[in-house]
Design a protein around this motif. Structure first.
Motif, PDB file in Angstrom:
ATOM      1  N   ASP A   9       0.847  -1.203   0.000  1.00 48.00           N
ATOM      2  CA  ASP A   9       0.000   0.000   0.000  1.00 48.00           C
ATOM      3  C   ASP A   9       0.879   1.249   0.000  1.00 48.00           C
ATOM      4  OD1 ASP A   9      -2.096  -1.712   0.264  1.00 48.00           O
ATOM      5  OD2 ASP A   9      -2.631  -1.128   2.303  1.00 48.00           O
ATOM      6  N   PHE A  12       2.832   1.662  -3.403  1.00 48.10           N
ATOM      7  CA  PHE A  12       1.988   2.099  -4.527  1.00 48.10           C
ATOM      8  C   PHE A  12       1.485   3.532  -4.301  1.00 48.10           C
ATOM      9  CE2 PHE A  12       1.291  -2.496  -5.745  1.00 48.10           C
ATOM     10  CZ  PHE A  12       1.755  -2.373  -7.044  1.00 48.10           C
ATOM     11  N   GLY A  16       2.031   7.067  -6.585  1.00 42.84           N
ATOM     12  CA  GLY A  16       0.847   7.648  -7.230  1.00 42.84           C
ATOM     13  C   GLY A  16       0.840   9.172  -7.250  1.00 42.84           C
ATOM     14  N   ARG A  21       7.234  10.713  -8.355  1.00 35.96           N
ATOM     15  CA  ARG A  21       7.844   9.910  -9.433  1.00 35.96           C
ATOM     16  C   ARG A  21       8.977  10.688 -10.107  1.00 35.96           C
ATOM     17  NH1 ARG A  21       2.651   8.859 -10.600  1.00 35.96           N
ATOM     18  NH2 ARG A  21       2.749  10.027 -12.543  1.00 35.96           N
TER      19      ARG A  21
ATOM     20  N   LEU B   8      -0.853   7.537 -14.852  1.00 35.54           N
ATOM     21  CA  LEU B   8       0.000   6.780 -13.930  1.00 35.54           C
ATOM     22  C   LEU B   8      -0.422   7.019 -12.477  1.00 35.54           C
ATOM     23  CD1 LEU B   8       3.671   6.881 -15.260  1.00 35.54           C
ATOM     24  CD2 LEU B   8       2.283   4.874 -14.818  1.00 35.54           C
ATOM     25  N   ASP B   9      -0.791   8.264 -12.156  1.00 39.99           N
ATOM     26  CA  ASP B   9      -1.288   8.556 -10.800  1.00 39.99           C
ATOM     27  C   ASP B   9      -2.475   7.664 -10.481  1.00 39.99           C
ATOM     28  OD1 ASP B   9       0.523  10.590 -10.787  1.00 39.99           O
ATOM     29  OD2 ASP B   9      -0.939  12.218 -10.816  1.00 39.99           O
ATOM     30  N   PHE B  12      -1.402   3.896 -10.111  1.00 42.13           N
ATOM     31  CA  PHE B  12      -0.681   3.596  -8.863  1.00 42.13           C
ATOM     32  C   PHE B  12      -1.614   3.750  -7.661  1.00 42.13           C
ATOM     33  CE2 PHE B  12       3.494   4.311 -11.130  1.00 42.13           C
ATOM     34  CZ  PHE B  12       4.029   3.077 -10.826  1.00 42.13           C
ATOM     35  N   GLN B  13      -2.446   4.792  -7.672  1.00 42.38           N
ATOM     36  CA  GLN B  13      -3.358   5.000  -6.538  1.00 42.38           C
ATOM     37  C   GLN B  13      -4.380   3.861  -6.442  1.00 42.38           C
ATOM     38  OE1 GLN B  13      -4.883   8.994  -7.105  1.00 42.38           O
ATOM     39  NE2 GLN B  13      -2.835   9.858  -6.943  1.00 42.38           N
ATOM     40  N   LEU B  15      -3.835   0.848  -7.204  1.00 43.23           N
ATOM     41  CA  LEU B  15      -3.128  -0.348  -6.717  1.00 43.23           C
ATOM     42  C   LEU B  15      -2.717  -0.224  -5.247  1.00 43.23           C
ATOM     43  CD1 LEU B  15      -0.896  -1.011  -9.859  1.00 43.23           C
ATOM     44  CD2 LEU B  15      -2.911  -2.300  -9.142  1.00 43.23           C
ATOM     45  N   GLY B  16      -2.845   0.970  -4.684  1.00 45.22           N
ATOM     46  CA  GLY B  16      -2.400   1.205  -3.314  1.00 45.22           C
ATOM     47  C   GLY B  16      -3.420   0.839  -2.256  1.00 45.22           C
ATOM     48  N   ASP B  17      -4.216  -0.187  -2.499  1.00 39.63           N
ATOM     49  CA  ASP B  17      -5.246  -0.600  -1.541  1.00 39.63           C
ATOM     50  C   ASP B  17      -5.369  -2.135  -1.559  1.00 39.63           C
ATOM     51  OD1 ASP B  17      -7.978   0.256  -0.036  1.00 39.63           O
ATOM     52  OD2 ASP B  17      -8.301  -1.483  -1.333  1.00 39.63           O
ATOM     53  N   PRO B  18      -5.346  -2.765  -0.368  1.00 38.14           N
ATOM     54  CA  PRO B  18      -5.333  -4.237  -0.319  1.00 38.14           C
ATOM     55  C   PRO B  18      -6.590  -4.884  -0.914  1.00 38.14           C
ATOM     56  CG  PRO B  18      -5.594  -3.297   1.889  1.00 38.14           C
ATOM     57  CD  PRO B  18      -5.305  -2.156   0.967  1.00 38.14           C
ATOM     58  N   ARG B  21      -6.254  -4.693  -4.718  1.00 40.24           N
ATOM     59  CA  ARG B  21      -5.266  -5.663  -5.230  1.00 40.24           C
ATOM     60  C   ARG B  21      -5.815  -7.085  -5.145  1.00 40.24           C
ATOM     61  NH1 ARG B  21      -1.828  -2.646  -2.300  1.00 40.24           N
ATOM     62  NH2 ARG B  21      -1.458  -4.340  -0.823  1.00 40.24           N
ATOM     63  N   LEU B  24      -8.054  -7.739  -8.061  1.00 41.39           N
ATOM     64  CA  LEU B  24      -7.264  -7.970  -9.278  1.00 41.39           C
ATOM     65  C   LEU B  24      -6.650  -9.374  -9.270  1.00 41.39           C
ATOM     66  CD1 LEU B  24      -5.524  -4.480  -9.515  1.00 41.39           C
ATOM     67  CD2 LEU B  24      -7.326  -5.347 -11.034  1.00 41.39           C
ATOM     68  N   PHE B  79      -1.777  -3.311 -16.958  1.00 42.67           N
ATOM     69  CA  PHE B  79      -0.621  -3.023 -16.108  1.00 42.67           C
ATOM     70  C   PHE B  79       0.562  -2.464 -16.905  1.00 42.67           C
ATOM     71  CE2 PHE B  79      -2.600  -6.498 -13.513  1.00 42.67           C
ATOM     72  CZ  PHE B  79      -2.878  -5.730 -12.396  1.00 42.67           C
ATOM     73  N   VAL B  82       2.362   0.819 -15.914  1.00 38.68           N
ATOM     74  CA  VAL B  82       3.072   0.693 -14.643  1.00 38.68           C
ATOM     75  C   VAL B  82       4.385  -0.056 -14.855  1.00 38.68           C
ATOM     76  CG1 VAL B  82       2.964  -0.414 -12.364  1.00 38.68           C
ATOM     77  CG2 VAL B  82       0.998   0.849 -13.221  1.00 38.68           C
TER      78      VAL B  82
END
Lengths: 115, 115
Positions: A9, A12, A16, A21, B8-9, B12-13, B15-18, B21, B24, B79, B82
């Protein structure tokens, strides 16, 4: 790799943001002082330092201070957990396509045998 | 690849959560209905749907509705931006190490010649 979901978390979320970056892109070319790093950004220094600290918290960069100069550098291998997660997703996806391929091949063979 | 920083923001944002993810990871094994997807999560459906919508907004999943059933599937190649960004960082980093290596080799050769 033994990695807590929280670490992914944090990684990533750290990635973001365009400023963070850009800092990483600059540091991939070599270490830099905070002043050098901040140069291209039209941003107040405290906000900029907040981004550096966020990257440091995620384990993506390390900072060290000598006198009044703080130097920032990339942590080698810091992207590995992110890469590993993406690789796992690709392996799952490709495994699925392989199974689908096997299934379709079998199906076509059965039809050919039955006709 | 021509990619806006904003894309990209968002990726990535997302993907920043369990939970996102985990969705996915499940979908890498094949499409699923929202009900199937939500099953393992101890979460109110509206919150869960919020995560699905967030993934859809980032272009990572697609949903389609037949009758009352909404099916979710992974977007192939989602993906890639990324991965590309990570590959660029690695190339920059390795280019830097190569230059450092060349420099040290030259330095050692000069010292050896001079001694």
């Amino acid at each position: 790799m033994n990695l807590s979901p929280g670490q992914l978390d944090t990684l990533f979320q750290a990635l973001g943001d365009p400023t963070r970056r850009a800092i990483l892109e600059r540091l991939a070319r070599g270490p830099a002082t905070v002043t050098e790093l901040a140069g291209p950004f039209d941003m107040a220094l405290p906000s900029f330092l907040g981004h550096v600290r966020r990257l440091e918290g995620a384990g993506l960069v390390e900072t060290s201070k000598q006198g009044r100069t703080r130097t920032v550098k990339l942590v080698p291998g810091a992207f590995t957990p992110v890469r590993s997660w993406l690789d796992e997703q690709r392996a799952l996806w490709e495994g699925r396509l392989d199974r689908l391929d096997d299934y379709l091949t079998r199906l076509m063979k059965e039809r050919a045998d039955g006709s």
